[in-house]
Design a protein around this motif. Structure first.
Motif, PDB file in Angstrom:
ATOM      1  N   VAL A 145      -8.106  -9.219  -6.984  1.00 40.21           N
ATOM      2  CA  VAL A 145      -6.853  -8.648  -7.480  1.00 40.21           C
ATOM      3  C   VAL A 145      -7.098  -7.237  -7.988  1.00 40.21           C
ATOM      4  CG1 VAL A 145      -4.977  -8.922  -9.134  1.00 40.21           C
ATOM      5  CG2 VAL A 145      -6.020 -10.949  -8.084  1.00 40.21           C
ATOM      6  N   GLY A 146      -6.311  -6.280  -7.463  1.00 37.18           N
ATOM      7  CA  GLY A 146      -6.545  -4.874  -7.773  1.00 37.18           C
ATOM      8  C   GLY A 146      -7.688  -4.328  -6.952  1.00 37.18           C
ATOM      9  N   CYS A 147      -7.691  -4.639  -5.665  1.00 39.03           N
ATOM     10  CA  CYS A 147      -8.861  -4.391  -4.807  1.00 39.03           C
ATOM     11  C   CYS A 147      -9.029  -2.945  -4.387  1.00 39.03           C
ATOM     12  CB  CYS A 147      -8.792  -5.288  -3.569  1.00 39.03           C
ATOM     13  SG  CYS A 147      -7.437  -4.877  -2.442  1.00 39.03           S
TER      14      CYS A 147
ATOM     15  N   PHE B  30     -11.359 -14.511   2.057  1.00 43.55           N
ATOM     16  CA  PHE B  30     -11.017 -13.579   0.990  1.00 43.55           C
ATOM     17  C   PHE B  30      -9.636 -12.961   1.222  1.00 43.55           C
ATOM     18  CE2 PHE B  30     -15.528 -13.894   1.471  1.00 43.55           C
ATOM     19  CZ  PHE B  30     -16.031 -13.923   0.176  1.00 43.55           C
ATOM     20  N   VAL B  31      -8.927 -12.769   0.116  1.00 41.92           N
ATOM     21  CA  VAL B  31      -7.669 -12.043   0.124  1.00 41.92           C
ATOM     22  C   VAL B  31      -7.776 -10.919  -0.905  1.00 41.92           C
ATOM     23  CG1 VAL B  31      -5.181 -12.136  -0.255  1.00 41.92           C
ATOM     24  CG2 VAL B  31      -6.368 -14.105   0.742  1.00 41.92           C
TER      25      VAL B  31
ATOM     26  N   THR C 116      -8.288 -10.776   4.488  1.00 41.05           N
ATOM     27  CA  THR C 116      -6.953 -10.218   4.656  1.00 41.05           C
ATOM     28  C   THR C 116      -6.594  -9.435   3.394  1.00 41.05           C
ATOM     29  OG1 THR C 116      -5.909 -12.228   3.787  1.00 41.05           O
ATOM     30  CG2 THR C 116      -6.188 -12.073   6.174  1.00 41.05           C
ATOM     31  N   PHE C 117      -5.636  -8.540   3.538  1.00 36.41           N
ATOM     32  CA  PHE C 117      -5.210  -7.729   2.404  1.00 36.41           C
ATOM     33  C   PHE C 117      -3.696  -7.791   2.282  1.00 36.41           C
ATOM     34  CE2 PHE C 117      -9.365  -5.956   3.409  1.00 36.41           C
ATOM     35  CZ  PHE C 117      -9.938  -5.873   2.145  1.00 36.41           C
ATOM     36  N   GLU C 118      -3.234  -7.850   1.043  1.00 30.80           N
ATOM     37  CA  GLU C 118      -1.827  -8.057   0.750  1.00 30.80           C
ATOM     38  C   GLU C 118      -1.345  -6.983  -0.222  1.00 30.80           C
ATOM     39  OE1 GLU C 118       0.821 -11.282  -1.840  1.00 30.80           O
ATOM     40  OE2 GLU C 118      -1.158 -11.843  -1.094  1.00 30.80           O
ATOM     41  N   VAL C 119      -0.200  -6.376   0.099  1.00 26.36           N
ATOM     42  CA  VAL C 119       0.430  -5.435  -0.829  1.00 26.36           C
ATOM     43  C   VAL C 119       1.233  -6.254  -1.837  1.00 26.36           C
ATOM     44  CG1 VAL C 119       2.020  -3.510  -1.103  1.00 26.36           C
ATOM     45  CG2 VAL C 119       0.557  -3.637   0.927  1.00 26.36           C
ATOM     46  N   ALA C 120       0.730  -6.348  -3.046  1.00 26.87           N
ATOM     47  CA  ALA C 120       1.387  -7.145  -4.083  1.00 26.87           C
ATOM     48  C   ALA C 120       0.808  -6.796  -5.439  1.00 26.87           C
ATOM     49  CB  ALA C 120       1.206  -8.643  -3.808  1.00 26.87           C
ATOM     50  N   GLY C 121       1.523  -7.138  -6.487  1.00 27.14           N
ATOM     51  CA  GLY C 121       1.062  -6.904  -7.843  1.00 27.14           C
ATOM     52  C   GLY C 121       0.250  -8.061  -8.375  1.00 27.14           C
ATOM     53  N   ALA C 122      -0.369  -7.838  -9.530  1.00 30.14           N
ATOM     54  CA  ALA C 122      -1.226  -8.861 -10.126  1.00 30.14           C
ATOM     55  C   ALA C 122      -0.432 -10.062 -10.620  1.00 30.14           C
ATOM     56  CB  ALA C 122      -2.020  -8.252 -11.283  1.00 30.14           C
ATOM     57  N   LYS C 123       0.872  -9.908 -10.795  1.00 25.66           N
ATOM     58  CA  LYS C 123       1.712 -11.015 -11.249  1.00 25.66           C
ATOM     59  C   LYS C 123       2.513 -11.654 -10.121  1.00 25.66           C
ATOM     60  CE  LYS C 123       4.273 -10.151 -14.824  1.00 25.66           C
ATOM     61  NZ  LYS C 123       5.165  -9.419 -15.756  1.00 25.66           N
TER      62      LYS C 123
END
Length: 352
Positions: free
Chosen positions: A179-181, A199-200, A226-233
């Motif tokens: 998270v916050g990669c 891993f995400v 994989t990578f995701e555009v999203a916030g920590a919440k």
């Protein structure tokens, strides 16, 4: 008001030192970009003519640059031969990108962060934030450049083994969220070390996620990352065996809410690793070179970033163990400990 001349001279020397350091910072970045440090490490001792020839640069610029570097203690000058060289320690800090002592990326961060000075002045007046996404791309590359050597040196060999049961879980094949990669340096390192795991990587900054996908492809791990555009919440998924947050928890506007979301997405026996800048709990114990660097970058980047979000609890980059612990446990975690540390980082383990 009567001035103490000795104290005044000392204060002027402090300011002069900082002025020189500020002017020196872009020269460090130039030395890296133009290959001057690398060439000096590989071929030195060299005259200015020799270094210019090695790097296909103009000698008169290189001559002045070398003198600045020598005056600052970044290279070593021999007046008898008019040649410049590196000590092993200077090379480790400036020329070896695999060294945990490598510091060039930090100069990139400082230079890029300083570009928001007009916005920051207005933010001081209004109390509003300045988002991570409002910086230029140099900051994002600088952060990767600064922290990847630390992760490469410590993450797999020291930090993961310091956590309870995580190494075995990843060896067997675990499910991991980073998270916050950012540019994905930590995500890719973990994927390379643990080929049985998936891993995400999660970050709200879309251009960083695009770069992270390129990094995974280049490293040959895109089939498991994989990578995701999203916030920590708000990132998707659940039942992760392991969640990581590298040098980003203090940037969040609602760290307690983020902790609660991490808790909800972990398995009952899962682990969250939070890596943070080294800091003591009391302000007076952080009034040193590390503290000055961290408080300064926190003023330019981290605190404005958190204020641009919910600003529920703005930790800053020197929150210390007690500040991180409080936010994590307020988010629902019942077990929290310091698992490892380096001169630059604290590594925490949190469990449900």
């Amino acid at each position: 008001m009567t001035l103490d001349e000795a104290r005044l001279n000392q204060q002027m020397q402090t300011a002069l030192t900082d002025f020189g350091a500020t002017a020196h910072a872009p020269l460090v970045v130039l030395g890296d970009e133009l290959g001057l440090y690398e060439a000096l490490a590989d071929a030195g001792p060299l005259t200015s003519e020799g270094l210019a020839a090695e790097t296909n640069t103009a000698e008169r610029y290189v001559r002045e640059w070398l003198r600045s570097q020598a005056a600052g203690g970044y290279v070593t000058y021999d007046p008898e031969t008019d040649r410049y060289s590196f000590t092993p320690e200077q090379a480790a800090v400036l020329a070896d990108e695999t060294s945990p002592a490598f510091m060039v990326g930090n100069f990139r961060v400082a230079l890029s962060a300083a570009g928001i000075e007009p916005q920051l002045a207005e933010a001081f007046r209004t109390g509003e934030g300045v988002g991570w996404h409002e910086h230029d791309a140099g900051l994002f590359h600088g952060v990767e450049h600064a922290w990847e050597p630390q992760y490469g040196a410590h993450l797999v060999d020291e930090w993961i083994p310091a956590l309870d049961g995580v190494d075995a879980t990843l060896e067997a094949g675990g499910r991991v969220a980073d998270v916050g990669c950012g540019h994905g340096a930590s995500t890719v390192l973990l994927a390379e070390a643990y080929p049985e795991s998936t891993f995400v990587g999660v970050d709200y900054h879309e251009p960083s996620i695009a770069t992270a996908r390129e990094r995974a492809e280049a490293a040959g791990v895109a089939d498991r990352v994989t990578f995701e555009v999203a916030g920590a919440k708000s990132y998707d998924g659940g039942e992760y065996d392991f969640v990581t947050t590298f040098d980003a928890f203090h940037d969040l506007g609602d760290p307690v809410g983020a902790a609660a979301h991490v808790r909800d997405t972990l398995t009952d026996d899962g682990t969250w690793m939070i890596v943070e800048l080294f800091a003591d709990d009391r302000v007076e114990d952080n009034l040193d070179p590390m503290g000055r660097a961290a408080y300064s970058i926190s003023t330019l980047v981290c605190t404005p970033c958190a204020l641009d979000q919910e600003a529920e609890r703005v930790l800053g980059a020197q929150a210390g163990e007690s500040g991180i612990r409080e936010a994590v446990t307020d988010g629902g975690f019942t077990r929290f400990r310091r698992a490892a540390e380096t001169p630059l980082n604290l590594v925490f383990e949190a469990k449900p």
